[in-house]
Scaffold this motif. Structure first.
Motif, PDB file in Angstrom:
ATOM      1  N   UNK A  57       0.965  -1.276  -0.195  1.00 57.15           N
ATOM      2  CA  UNK A  57      -0.269   0.074   0.372  1.00 57.15           C
ATOM      3  C   UNK A  57       0.878   1.239  -0.208  1.00 57.15           C
ATOM      4  N   UNK A  58       0.946   1.710  -1.131  1.00 59.48           N
ATOM      5  CA  UNK A  58       2.038   3.261  -1.185  1.00 59.48           C
ATOM      6  C   UNK A  58       0.923   4.223  -1.206  1.00 59.48           C
ATOM      7  N   UNK A  59       1.676   5.392  -0.337  1.00 57.51           N
ATOM      8  CA  UNK A  59       0.388   6.605  -0.158  1.00 57.51           C
ATOM      9  C   UNK A  59       1.454   7.669  -1.240  1.00 57.51           C
ATOM     10  N   UNK A  60       0.519   8.555  -1.709  1.00 58.82           N
ATOM     11  CA  UNK A  60       1.194   9.657  -2.680  1.00 58.82           C
ATOM     12  C   UNK A  60       0.853  11.013  -2.045  1.00 58.82           C
ATOM     13  N   UNK A  61       1.153  11.904  -1.843  1.00 51.91           N
ATOM     14  CA  UNK A  61       0.949  12.758  -0.826  1.00 51.91           C
ATOM     15  C   UNK A  61       1.984  14.065  -0.868  1.00 51.91           C
ATOM     16  N   UNK A  62       1.376  15.533  -0.337  1.00 52.87           N
ATOM     17  CA  UNK A  62       2.404  16.887   0.041  1.00 52.87           C
ATOM     18  C   UNK A  62       1.556  17.534   0.369  1.00 52.87           C
ATOM     19  N   UNK A  63       2.203  18.273   1.300  1.00 56.89           N
ATOM     20  CA  UNK A  63       2.210  19.133   1.822  1.00 56.89           C
ATOM     21  C   UNK A  63       0.687  20.498   1.342  1.00 56.89           C
ATOM     22  N   UNK A  64       1.305  20.484  -0.388  1.00 65.19           N
ATOM     23  CA  UNK A  64       1.200  22.043  -1.152  1.00 65.19           C
ATOM     24  C   UNK A  64       0.464  21.814  -1.838  1.00 65.19           C
ATOM     25  N   UNK A  65      -1.013  21.699  -2.797  1.00 65.99           N
ATOM     26  CA  UNK A  65      -1.499  21.275  -3.803  1.00 65.99           C
ATOM     27  C   UNK A  65      -1.120  21.895  -4.656  1.00 65.99           C
ATOM     28  N   UNK A  66      -1.351  21.274  -6.105  1.00 64.73           N
ATOM     29  CA  UNK A  66      -0.371  21.991  -7.214  1.00 64.73           C
ATOM     30  C   UNK A  66       0.751  21.958  -7.318  1.00 64.73           C
ATOM     31  N   UNK A  67       1.626  20.426  -6.693  1.00 58.26           N
ATOM     32  CA  UNK A  67       2.379  19.941  -6.702  1.00 58.26           C
ATOM     33  C   UNK A  67       2.883  19.102  -7.960  1.00 58.26           C
ATOM     34  N   UNK A  68       2.128  17.756  -7.893  1.00 53.73           N
ATOM     35  CA  UNK A  68       2.389  16.664  -9.215  1.00 53.73           C
ATOM     36  C   UNK A  68       1.168  15.790  -8.598  1.00 53.73           C
ATOM     37  N   UNK A  69       0.988  15.493  -7.698  1.00 54.22           N
ATOM     38  CA  UNK A  69       1.010  14.815  -6.742  1.00 54.22           C
ATOM     39  C   UNK A  69       0.011  13.551  -7.481  1.00 54.22           C
ATOM     40  N   UNK A  70      -1.307  14.325  -8.169  1.00 51.16           N
ATOM     41  CA  UNK A  70      -2.182  13.656  -8.448  1.00 51.16           C
ATOM     42  C   UNK A  70      -1.320  13.020  -9.970  1.00 51.16           C
ATOM     43  N   UNK A  71      -0.585  13.364 -10.766  1.00 47.74           N
ATOM     44  CA  UNK A  71      -0.112  13.153 -11.540  1.00 47.74           C
ATOM     45  C   UNK A  71       0.944  11.879 -11.614  1.00 47.74           C
ATOM     46  N   UNK A  72       1.219  12.341 -10.647  1.00 46.24           N
ATOM     47  CA  UNK A  72       2.506  10.309 -10.001  1.00 46.24           C
ATOM     48  C   UNK A  72       1.455   9.885  -9.720  1.00 46.24           C
ATOM     49  N   UNK A  73       0.612   9.976  -9.335  1.00 44.56           N
ATOM     50  CA  UNK A  73      -0.740   8.844  -9.149  1.00 44.56           C
ATOM     51  C   UNK A  73      -0.976   7.821  -9.981  1.00 44.56           C
ATOM     52  N   UNK A  74      -1.487   8.809 -10.698  1.00 49.28           N
ATOM     53  CA  UNK A  74      -2.095   8.364 -11.994  1.00 49.28           C
ATOM     54  C   UNK A  74      -1.551   7.533 -13.493  1.00 49.28           C
ATOM     55  N   UNK A  75       0.057   8.615 -13.522  1.00 49.57           N
ATOM     56  CA  UNK A  75       0.675   7.595 -14.330  1.00 49.57           C
ATOM     57  C   UNK A  75       1.515   6.627 -13.737  1.00 49.57           C
ATOM     58  N   UNK A  76       1.575   6.186 -12.769  1.00 49.59           N
ATOM     59  CA  UNK A  76       2.621   5.327 -11.792  1.00 49.59           C
ATOM     60  C   UNK A  76       1.993   4.137 -11.986  1.00 49.59           C
ATOM     61  N   UNK A  77       0.278   4.378 -11.542  1.00 46.60           N
ATOM     62  CA  UNK A  77      -1.156   3.146 -11.807  1.00 46.60           C
ATOM     63  C   UNK A  77      -0.283   3.165 -13.233  1.00 46.60           C
TER      64      UNK A  77
END
Length: 303
Positions: free
Chosen positions: A2-22
Motif C-alpha cells: 500500500x503506497x501513499x502519494x501525498x504532498x503538503x502543498x496542492x498543485x505539486x503534481x501528486x495526482x499526476x504521479x499517482x495516475x501515471x504510476x498506476x
C-alpha cells in the motif's frame, strides 16, 4: 504493498504521479483517490464506473415522548451537536461525529439512530487498473468517514498487488485518515519556498505516524536547492526528479496520461516504484536509510 502519494502543498503534481504510476505498473493495481473534496484522478484514468454507493453517517434521533430534558446528552457532546432547551432538544447533524455517546448516557433511552448521507463512493476500472474514489457533499465537513469508506473498498478488491492511495493535500485530518496503514509515502514537492514550507509540515506528520517516506521533486529545474538541503538534513531519499517541460504541461492540461504520450514516463514511473521497493527492503533489513541524493537512473530521465 500500500503506497501513499501525498504532498503538503496542492498543485505539486501528486495526482499526476499517482495516475501515471498506476498506468505504468505491469501488475494488478488499485488507485484509491482519497481527495474526496476534489477527486480528479478519474479525469486522467477515465474509468468505467461499475458501482456508486451512498455513504451515510449515524446521527441521533431524540424521542420527545421519552426525553426528560435532563441534559446528559448535551453535557457529553464535545461538538455541540445536541442542545437541550427548556421544552425541547435540538440536534445538529452536521456537527455530529457519530460516536454514540449521547445514547449511552441517556437515562431515559430516548435516543435512537437515523442516518444522513455525506457523499458517495464510486468503484470502476480502466483495463487492469481498479479505481475507487469518493465525492463529499458540498458544505460537508466530515471527510474522514468517506475516506475510510474509499480505503475499505480498495482493501476489499481481491488479488491486488499494489494499492496506490492518492491523499488530499495538506496535513489535516483527511490526510491522516488517508495514510493510516500505508507501507510507504511518496511526498511530491516542488523546489519553491512554499513547497518547502508545506513539505516540512507533511514530513513531520508522516514521521509522527511512523511511516517511512521519500521525495519526488517535480519541476526540479526551477526554484532553488532548498528542498535538497532539507532532504539532506532530514535524511530523506529523493526518489525521482522531474524536470519542467511545456509539452508535458500541455498534455496534462488536456487530461492525457503522460505514460500514454511520452514512453519515457513509463520508464520513469517504473523506476520510481523500484526505488520505493529498494527503500522498503533496506528498511526491513535494518540498514541505515539511503544516503541522500537522487537515484542515478531517475536523474537521467527527461520528460
Amino acid at each position: 504493498m500500500i503506497l501513499g502519494i501525498a504532498s503538503g502543498k496542492g498543485g505539486t503534481g501528486k495526482t499526476t504521479v499517482a495516475c501515471n504510476l498506476a498506468a505504468a505498473l505491469e501488475c494488478s493495481v488499485v488507485l484509491a483517490d482519497c481527495d474526496v473534496e476534489e477527486p480528479n484522478a478519474h479525469l486522467f484514468l477515465k474509468p468505467h464506473w461499475d458501482v456508486v454507493t451512498p455513504i451515510t453517517l449515524d446521527v441521533p434521533v431524540v424521542d420527545a415522548q421519552k426525553c426528560t430534558l435532563c441534559g446528559a446528552c448535551q453535557d457529553l457532546c464535545q461538538f455541540k451537536a445536541i442542545a437541550v432547551l427548556p421544552e425541547t432538544v435540538l440536534t445538529f447533524h452536521e456537527l455530529c461525529h457519530s460516536c454514540g455517546g449521547c445514547a449511552l448516557v441517556c437515562p431515559a433511552e430516548a435516543i435512537s439512530w437515523g442516518s444522513r448521507q455525506i457523499g458517495e463512493r464510486r468503484t470502476g476500472r480502466r483495463g487492469p487498473i481498479r479505481v475507487v474514489n469518493g465525492t463529499l457533499r458540498i458544505g460537508e465537513a466530515m471527510a474522514p468517514p468517506l475516506i475510510g469508506a474509499v480505503r475499505q473498498a480498495a482493501a476489499d478488491i481481491p488479488n491486488c498487488a499494489v494499492v496506490l492511495v492518492d491523499a488530499p493535500p495538506g496535513t489535516s485530518c483527511p490526510v491522516v485518515a488517508s495514510l493510516w496503514g500505508v507501507d510507504y509515502v511518496v511526498l511530491v514537492t516542488e523546489p519553491t519556498p512554499f513547497g518547502l514550507n508545506d513539505l516540512a509540515l507533511a514530513v513531520a506528520a508522516v514521521k509522527k505516524m511512523g511511516i517511512p517516506c521519500g521525495l519526488v521533486v517535480n519541476r526540479c529545474d526551477v526554484g532553488d536547492d532548498r528542498i535538497h538541503t532539507f532532504a539532506h538534513g532530514e535524511n530523506l531519499p529523493i526518489l525521482l526528479e522531474i524536470p519542467f517541460d511545456r509539452k508535458v504541461a500541455e498534455q496534462y492540461a488536456q487530461g492525457h496520461l503522460l505514460v500514454d504520450v511520452f514512453p519515457e514516463w513509463k520508464t520513469m514511473m517504473q523506476g520510481l516504484y523500484k526505488a520505493v521497493v529498494r527503500e522498503l527492503e533496506r528498511a526491513s533489513s535494518g540498514a541505515s536509510p539511503k544516503e541522500w541524493g537522487a537515484a542515478p537512473e531517475t536523474r537521467e530521465v527527461s520528460a
